[in-house]
Design an enzyme around this catalytic site. Structure first.
Site, PDB file in Angstrom:
ATOM      1  N   SER A 567      36.222  44.268  50.462  1.00 21.98           N
ATOM      2  CA  SER A 567      35.511  43.534  51.499  1.00 21.98           C
ATOM      3  C   SER A 567      34.404  42.693  50.863  1.00 21.98           C
ATOM      4  CB  SER A 567      34.956  44.514  52.532  1.00 21.98           C
ATOM      5  OG  SER A 567      34.493  43.832  53.671  1.00 21.98           O
ATOM      6  N   ASP A 655      44.339  43.211  59.064  1.00 20.72           N
ATOM      7  CA  ASP A 655      42.889  43.155  58.851  1.00 20.72           C
ATOM      8  C   ASP A 655      42.269  42.093  59.755  1.00 20.72           C
ATOM      9  OD1 ASP A 655      40.293  43.054  57.902  1.00 20.72           O
ATOM     10  OD2 ASP A 655      40.855  42.941  55.790  1.00 20.72           O
ATOM     11  N   HIS A 686      41.540  46.750  57.882  1.00 21.74           N
ATOM     12  CA  HIS A 686      40.612  46.435  56.802  1.00 21.74           C
ATOM     13  C   HIS A 686      40.373  47.614  55.862  1.00 21.74           C
ATOM     14  CE1 HIS A 686      37.517  44.068  54.871  1.00 21.74           C
ATOM     15  NE2 HIS A 686      36.583  44.961  55.125  1.00 21.74           N
TER      16      HIS A 686
END
Length: 711
Positions: A567, A655, A686
């Site tokens: 991320s 995601d 995610h």
């Protein structure tokens, strides 16, 4: 399969047998503990959740425990009534891949007294059991339950549809004719990990009549959640989130405009908190006072919160614990940097309602505190006097505190203590409840060290940060090092057990988990220092950590430095790989943020792209070219042409937080520039936390590093 890969698979399989502590509860007399665990079931391809129980004596020592765990995998919510006469369970059973049913069960001490097929009842959609909306609460008189569910939609049909003649229904169901031409109207949900959750309702179930009532009174365009009964049972309190002009992702985002509300059972609604705020975790004391967490709406996705109080029968809100700019001292002399927890414990009050027990991230640990409501005095009661641990409060009842403790070398276990008299909280003494599984020998022996680092020639007032260093405890051998910044960016790494960290340590890697400037748990000034400086401060902090460790630890091999991040952590490692292309052997990224300018158009939390770039988020007026350019310039896509390190990307096709096309774009450019690149695409969101995705991405990530070791 190569011997190297066999070693990784064997290590992963061993570590998956260690259960994760996921919760715990005390009974009313505080002489029985129920622990909730989760363990990866590789053959089933899913996690198994189970419960164990422990009986305590008057000194809080365990005298008896359950022989075996009880599988509770299909319980998504449960609650025991105030006088412990009943237990309510929301159970979800799956008949096939896409078919599921939900049931509400009520058990008395002897048998199943009621069971209702909620799916067949068809008065609402799925019951919410997530951390943002979900709740299940008993009324004080044990005659009713309240929970949150998806609002039932009216039926839709095309403008032209041949069907039998419609006849008016005489059954009193109140069903209206299907609405024509509305089946394709776009309905926005709450994004990452909340897909399909569009609009919630509060549902009250009365046991005596087995009747369900969808609570009226909540204004249109507001989503309620986190509900619980008031002390008199005549109303519920909870949180409502605004849904207009758009829903922005809620998971890990505590900055969404919202209100604490009260709604009577006959539909009289009122807001209790003020405008322009983001609120969460309403909790009612034994005396009827209401506390909650709040911060300003907007800005960074997560930041410090105030703990505020509304006294019973008043509308006055007072601050118990304020947002801390840098640090203050607790009553027993420890540094305290503010409240950053996503939620308060479900039960958090002392028996007299005058003190609150809670936990929150602080630099490199989660620490536990007792807060005196009247004076605001804070006392640190963390269970880490002998060894460094993270201490998370899971339940408080009858002045007994139950906490979960773990470290990078110790899997989570429950500890218990009696809350001392007011003013003597520093003397809190902990005893262990659970002893069901230890770390493997290699993990238990690993060296863990905290780093407090500072830039020598930095003009910004915030020039320090923290990191955690973990290394195998093996002599006469150099270790490869993984540089590992966290995601967020406004989160942090703490010294708590992690299967991923344990896996790399088992395989002979050292690792540093870096809480760069902008991380939580180090004061509000630290959180906001990153705004407008992403791709700069975070990158410099990682580089300083790396150079410091190489100078201090001769056991590290400077030719074998790796990058690992997911991320926003993927953004940081992508910057490092592009700006310092000759320093790193290989890179693993999970759903990396590569280009803020393009993410701002499609992600569920795209407001953060503006905030992190140093702008106020707005969708009003013309699109700003200056903002788009600023987002692009602070994104690692600007440096992709300089990357040399072989790169593996683990992407989730579902995601919503960082859509997978970000990683695909990065990979295409890497390949065009001749960089060895591999893409893994998972049918996941995610987090890549489904059992199949986790197993594959961890094993392949470790293998990618080991393939590129310089021997």
């Amino acid at each position: 399969m190569s011997s190297q890969l066999e070693t990784i698979v064997a290590a992963y399989k061993t570590l998956t047998k260690i259960p994760s502590l996921s919760g715990g509860k005390l009974n009313k007399a505080a002489n029985k503990v129920t622990a909730k665990w989760s363990v990866r079931n590789l053959d089933k391809g899913k996690n198994t959740t189970y419960a164990t129980s422990y009986t305590l004596d008057s000194e809080l020592y365990v005298t008896d425990e359950s022989d075996f765990g009880t599988d509770i995998s299909n319980e998504i919510l449960s609650a025991i009534s105030p006088r412990e006469n009943y237990k309510a369970i929301i159970r979800e059973e799956k008949n096939g891949k896409d078919t599921k049913k939900q049931y509400l069960e009520v058990w008395n001490t002897n048998t199943l007294s009621q069971s209702v097929d909620l799916t067949a009842l068809d008065i609402h959609g799925d019951v919410y059991a997530d951390s943002e909306f979900g709740s299940l609460d008993w009324s004080p008189d044990e005659k009713a339950l309240v929970y949150v569910a998806e609002k039932k939609l009216p039926k839709f049909e095309p403008y032209i549809k041949r069907k039998a003649e419609e006849k008016p229904k005489l059954d009193g169901s109140g069903e209206t004719a299907p609405k024509k031409g509305e089946e394709y109207i776009y309905r926005q949900d709450w994004g990452e990990q909340l897909v399909g959750k569009h609009l919630s309702v509060v549902v009250v179930f009365k046991l005596a009549t087995e009747t369900f009532t969808v609570l009226s009174g909540v204004p249109d365009g507001m989503c309620p959640g986190q509900v619980r009964f008031s002390p008199d049972g005549n109303s519920v309190v909870g949180v409502v989130w605004e849904t207009e002009p758009r829903r922005l992702g809620l998971i890990f985002c505590t900055n969404r405009p919202s209100y604490i509300f009260e709604c009577t059972l006959d539909g009289a609604f009122r807001k209790l908190s003020g405008d322009g705020l983001a609120v969460r975790s309403p909790r009612l004391s034994p005396t009827g006072d209401l506390v909650w967490l709040q911060r300003e709406a907007g800005g960074p996705h997560h930041a410090g919160h105030q703990l505020v109080l509304m006294k019973k029968n008043t509308n006055t809100i007072t601050t118990v614990v304020d947002i801390v700019e840098t640090e203050i001292k607790t009553a027993n002399g420890y540094s305290f940097h503010g409240l950053y927890s996503q939620a308060l414990p479900n039960r958090c009050f002392s028996a007299d309602g005058k003190r609150i027990v809670l936990s929150t991230p602080q630099q490199t640990e989660i620490r536990a505190y007792v807060v005196d409501i009247e004076s605001g005095s804070i006392t640190d009661i963390s269970n880490n006097r002998g060894s460094p641990y993270s201490t998370s409060v899971v339940d408080v009842r009858s002045d007994v505190i139950l906490v979960a403790c773990s470290s990078l070398v110790t899997p989570g276990q429950l500890y218990i203590a009696r809350l001392p008299a007011s003013g003597s909280e520093a003397a809190t003494s902990w005893s262990r409840v659970t002893c069901n599984c230890d770390a493997t020998a290699a993990v238990a022996a690993a060296r863990v060290r905290y780093l407090q680092l500072q830039h020598a020639h930095c003009t910004h007032s915030v020039n320090s940060f923290s990191a955690i260093y973990m290394a195998p405890n093996v002599e006469n051998k150099q270790f490869p090092l993984i540089v590992w910044p966290h995601g967020g960016p406004h989160s942090n790494f703490v010294n708590a057990y992690s299967l991923e960290a344990a896996l790399f340590t088992t395989l002979g890697f050292a690792l540093t988990r870096i809480n760069y400037r902008g991380s939580i748990g180090q004061g509000e000034a630290n959180v906001r220092s990153l705004l407008g400086h992403i791709g700069d401060y975070d990158v410099k902090d990682c580089l300083l950590t790396l150079t410091t460790l190489l100078e201090r630890d001769e056991m590290l091999c400077p030719e074998n430095i790796f990058l690992n991040g997911g991320s926003y952590g993927g953004l940081v490692v992508a910057h490092l790989a592009g700006l310092y292309p000759d320093k790193f052997r290989a890179v693993v990224m999970r759903n990396p943020l590569i280009d803020l300018a393009s993410k701002a158009n499609y992600a569920d939390n795209y407001d953060g792209c503006a905030a992190e770039s140093g702008f106020d988020f707005t969708e009003k007026g013309p699109v700003s070219e200056d903002q788009l350019l600023a987002m692009r310039r602070c994104s690692p896509i600007a440096h992709v042409h300089k990357v040399k390190a072989p790169t593996a990307l683990m992407l989730g096709s579902g995601d919503k937080r960082v859509p997978h096309f970000q990683g695909l774009e990065y990979a295409r450019r890497l390949k065009a520039n001749g960089v060895p690149t591999r893409i893994y695409m998972y049918d996941d969101n995610h987090s890549l936390s489904s059992p199949a995705a986790e197993m594959d991405n961890l094993i392949n990530g470790a293998h990618w590093f080991m393939e590129h070791l310089q021997l």
